[in-house]
Every structure is written in structure tokens, then in C-alpha cells.
Design an enzyme around this catalytic site. Structure first.
Site, mmCIF file in Angstrom:
data_model
loop_
_atom_site.group_PDB
_atom_site.id
_atom_site.type_symbol
_atom_site.label_atom_id
_atom_site.label_comp_id
_atom_site.label_asym_id
_atom_site.label_seq_id
_atom_site.Cartn_x
_atom_site.Cartn_y
_atom_site.Cartn_z
ATOM 1 N N HIS A 149 5.623 3.076 39.953
ATOM 2 C CA HIS A 149 5.122 2.630 38.642
ATOM 3 C C HIS A 149 6.255 2.000 37.826
ATOM 4 C CE1 HIS A 149 2.851 2.968 34.778
ATOM 5 N NE2 HIS A 149 4.077 3.122 34.292
ATOM 6 N N HIS A 173 1.902 -2.106 30.950
ATOM 7 C CA HIS A 173 0.857 -1.171 31.370
ATOM 8 C C HIS A 173 -0.490 -1.865 31.535
ATOM 9 C CE1 HIS A 173 3.280 2.495 29.903
ATOM 10 N NE2 HIS A 173 3.395 2.338 31.202
#
Lengths: 367, 81
Positions: free
Chosen positions: A119, A129
Site C-alpha cells: 500500500h 488513496h
């Protein structure tokens, strides 16, 4: 997906990285392996390559730090913030910090280093995001056995760096959308008065008290269940839910998968070895009879006697006229069976043995 | 649903404030002097957060919103400062 505002990205597609220090939670080789795997996810989907250097300058620097580590973004102890990363650029740009106050793992226990590293690398490469819950770039940590790039992540990285150099372009899973008219289901079951629909890694949940459909990972409730469940049914009298995949099944009470599972369907239910998987299952609350649908046939199981009824399998088309020869999923509500096949759904009255209403598969979602 | 104690309410209010400051660029020093408007910066940021996470957009820190805020997560903001 979202690209970091200002579109920062690396000009050079051949990047270097260095691991400045190691967490004591894992052997060094495991840390190296987790970070290498995280890089592979992104390099498989783009023209980017990553080379590890042991000392000196590197584009992306990994470190395990805790509390205030002098970058104006202090960590907060266990849980809460897990890690952060800086957008592409010189100096601290691209660097990744893991909170050493977390317990880092190489399994499904919190927190999996490979998952978090993958991530954060998205940020190091210029992604922000994503609001797609199935994307790796979604901001919250969700326990998952399958750590991979979703199609949303692939679209994001390719918007920044172009397609992969591989002749076969990678693809990733697409997160189901409740109001997608092409949505189909792997399994559907009632659970303590609610209805849950299963699709790939996800469940969609409807509850009479909330108008919105809840979409999340199956692993949020049952971390040990696999994705791609093929059938599920509830025995409400025993407060049990059975989940099926291949020739194995799991039994849960609420969020707890019971000890001793998975078990095989042959010894527990008496299926012959020719049955390799179950397409759909539903238990009739009033009679305690459970119907298992396998290809174009169905079996009937007695939940009280815990044995298969004699005289089965029978043809689906004969006893459930109109629903076709194959069932994807089925559940019972208000005395009706709801059969799913592709994007179609049939409300079926088991007493009159007739279809009451044909529906779209996603008719329960108030679209 | 169990009643929420005032201690928990205070903790939740702090959580919401801290979360919005960290991830939605909520400035904690500008709201008190400004004339009260129908929609405060906190409400607007909360709505932004709820929309991002696919929650019901109420502008209020309801149970679902608080649940999402309490989940462990990446420290990078969801919006650009």
C-alpha cells in the site's frame, strides 16, 4: 483511484531502494521477502523496475521507526496509524516509514508487512488513496489472504507510468457494485435475520434497519474463510451457517468459525465422491430439510437425522420448474425460495412449486 | 443500542476532530472565531469523509462513521493539504 495532487511521479522508471533498518518482529529474510513481493505487485503492472541496494543513496528508503521520528508526522503507538509514505521526489520523497510499535507479521495476523508495504509503495510511486474498498490503495487495513492489485490500482499506476512491458497486460479483480445490472453472486444466505450475498472476496449485506447496502471483505467477519465461496446456508434453529467451497465446508456461529473446520462434504453429509462442489444450498426452516444444488440435480438432507434423504439426487427442472438447470445461489425468506442464476432471480413458492415473480439478481439493493 | 456515556462522547468528539485534522486538512484554530455558519468546516469535512468511504452523508459522527474512523489505517491524508 486518485493520483497525488500535482501529479508527482518518478521520471526514471528504474528505481532503487534500501532497507535502512529491520523490525525485530520478523527474521530479516522475511522482511526482505515481504518488500520484494510488494515491489513485484507494482512492477508486474507497469514498466517500473526496482533494484535493492545495500548502502548509499536510494530512491525509496524503508525504515521502522516509532513515535515522533522528526518528519512532522509522529506515530501514535500500537494500532491507529500503521505506516506512511512520501510522494515521489528527492530526499525524503518516496520514503516509507513503518510504525515499530505495531507487531509486524508474515501471515493474516495484524499487521501483515507485505500488505502495508505494498500500500505504502503506491504512495511512493505517486498514488493517493482510493475510495474503492477492494483497492490496495484504500486507506483502511483489512485482513486479507489475497494481497493483490485490484483493477482500480492497475488503472492508477498505468495512468502514471503507462502499461506494463509484458505482452500480456495484467488484470485485477473489480470490486462488485450493488447497482451493477450485470452483478451475479457466488452464494447467498440469511444470517440472524439479515441477508448476505457473497461475491469473490466480498459480501454485500442488507439489514431491515439500514437502507444502504454494506459492502466489505468476507475476511472482516470470518478471517479464516477463503474467497470465492460457492454455497452457504443457515440452520437458524442451531444458529449455524455453513459455507462451502470445493469439497470442503466450514461452520460458523455468528462471527466465529467453529473449531475443527474445514471438513469434507463426503463424511459429514454423505455426498458421493463424484460431487466435487456444491452450487447452492438452502435449509427450509419449517421442515428442517436442506436442499443442495449440484449441476442439474439436487439432493435433500435432513438436519434432524443428519443424513441424506433416500431417493436423491433428483432433477432440478422436475421439482423446481422454471428456474432452469443450474443454480448459482439460493436463500429462503418469508416462505419463498429465491433462486439466482446469472443476472436473473426467481421468487419461488415451494408449496405450489411455481415461480411467483422473476426478478433481477440485485433486486434486494434498492437501486 | 446502549446509551453512550458522556466520557465516550467526549472521546468520540476528540477522535473525530483528530481524524479530520489528520486526513482531511481540518484546521483546528479557525473555527472558533468565525461567525457561526449553517455548515461548519467540521461538518463539511465530515461529509467529505463520509462520501469518500461510501457512508451515508449526514455530516454527523454517527456510529458507522465512528467505526470507520476507529479502524487502523495508513497515515497518509485522504485529501491534499
Amino acid at each position: 483511484f486518485e493520483i497525488t495532487p500535482g501529479n508527482p511521479h518518478w521520471e526514471n522508471t528504474h528505481l532503487t531502494y534500501r532497507i535502512e533498518n529491520y523490525t525485530p518482529d520478523l527474521p530479516r529474510a522475511e522482511v526482505d521477502h515481504a518488500i520484494e513481493k510488494a515491489f513485484q505487485l507494482w512492477s508486474n503492472a507497469s514498466p517500473l523496475t526496482f533494484t535493492k541496494v545495500e548502502q548509499g543513496q536510494a530512491d525509496i528508503l524503508f525504515s521502522f521507526v516509532w513515535g515522533d521520528h522528526h518528519d512532522n508526522n509522529p506515530f501514535d503507538g500500537p494500532d491507529g496509524y500503521l505506516a506512511h509514505a512520501f510522494q515521489p521526489g528527492p530526499g525524503i520523497g518516496g520514503d516509507i516509514h513503518f510504525d515499530e510499535d505495531e507487531r509486524w507479521t508474515n501471515n493474516i495476523k495484524k499487521y501483515n508487512l507485505f500488505h502495508v508495504a505494498a500500500h505504502e509503495l503506491g504512495h511512493s510511486l505517486g498514488l493517493s488513496h482510493s475510495s474503492d474498498i477492494g483497492a490496495l490503495m484504500y486507506p483502511s487495513y483489512v485482513t486479507s489472504e489475497d494481497i493483490l492489485l485490484a483493477q482500480d490500482d492497475i488503472n492508477g499506476i498505468q495512468a502514471l507510468y503507462g502499461p506494463s512491458n509484458n505482452p500480456i497486460q495484467p488484470t485485477g479483480p473489480i470490486t462488485p457494485q450493488a447497482c451493477d445490472s450485470t452483478l451475479t453472486f457466488d452464494a447467498v444466505t440469511t444470517i440472524r435475520g439479515e441477508v448476505m450475498f457473497f461475491k469473490d472476496r466480498f459480501y454485500l449485506r442488507i439489514n431491515p434497519f439500514y437502507p444502504e447496502v454494506e459492502l466489505n471483505f468476507i475476511s472482516v467477519f470470518w478471517p479464516n474463510l477463503p474467497s470465492g465461496l460457492q454455497a452457504a446456508y443457515e440452520v437458524s434453529e442451531r444458529d449455524e451457517i455453513h459455507f462451502f467451497k470445493g469439497s470442503t465446508y466450514w461452520t460458523a456461529q455468528g462471527q466465529n468459525v467453529l473449531q475443527g473446520y474445514p471438513k469434507d462434504i463426503y463424511r459429514s453429509f454423505g455426498f458421493p465422491r463424484t460431487v466435487k462442489h456444491i452450487d447452492a444450498a438452502v435449509s427450509e426452516e419449517e421442515s428442517g430439510k436442506t436442499y443442495f444444488f449440484v449441476a442439474n440435480k439436487y439432493w435433500r438432507y435432513d438436519e434432524y437425522k443428519r443424513s441424506m434423504d433416500a431417493g436423491y439426487p433428483k432433477m432440478i427442472a422436475h421439482d423446481f420448474p422454471g428456474i432452469g438447470n443450474k443454480v448459482d445461489a439460493v436463500f429462503q425468506k418469508n416462505g419463498f425460495f429465491y433462486f439466482f442464476h446469472g443476472t436473473r432471480q426467481y421468487e419461488f413458492d415451494p408449496k405450489s412449486k411455481r415461480i411467483v415473480t422473476p426478478l433481477r439478481a440485485n433486486s434486494w439493493f434498492n437501486c | 443500542f446502549p446509551a453512550t456515556s458522556s466520557d465516550t462522547q467526549e472521546q468520540d468528539a476528540q477522535l473525530v476532530q483528530k481524524y479530520l485534522e489528520s486526513y482531511y486538512d481540518l484546521k483546528n484554530d479557525v473555527t472558533k472565531i468565525q461567525k457561526q455558519k449553517s455548515s461548519s468546516p467540521e461538518v463539511e469535512k465530515l461529509k467529505q469523509m463520509q462520501k469518500f468511504f461510501g457512508l451515508k452523508v449526514t455530516g454527523k459522527p454517527d456510529a458507522q462513521t465512528l467505526n470507520v474512523m476507529k479502524q487502523p489505517r495508513c497515515g497518509v491524508p485522504d485529501v491534499a493539504p
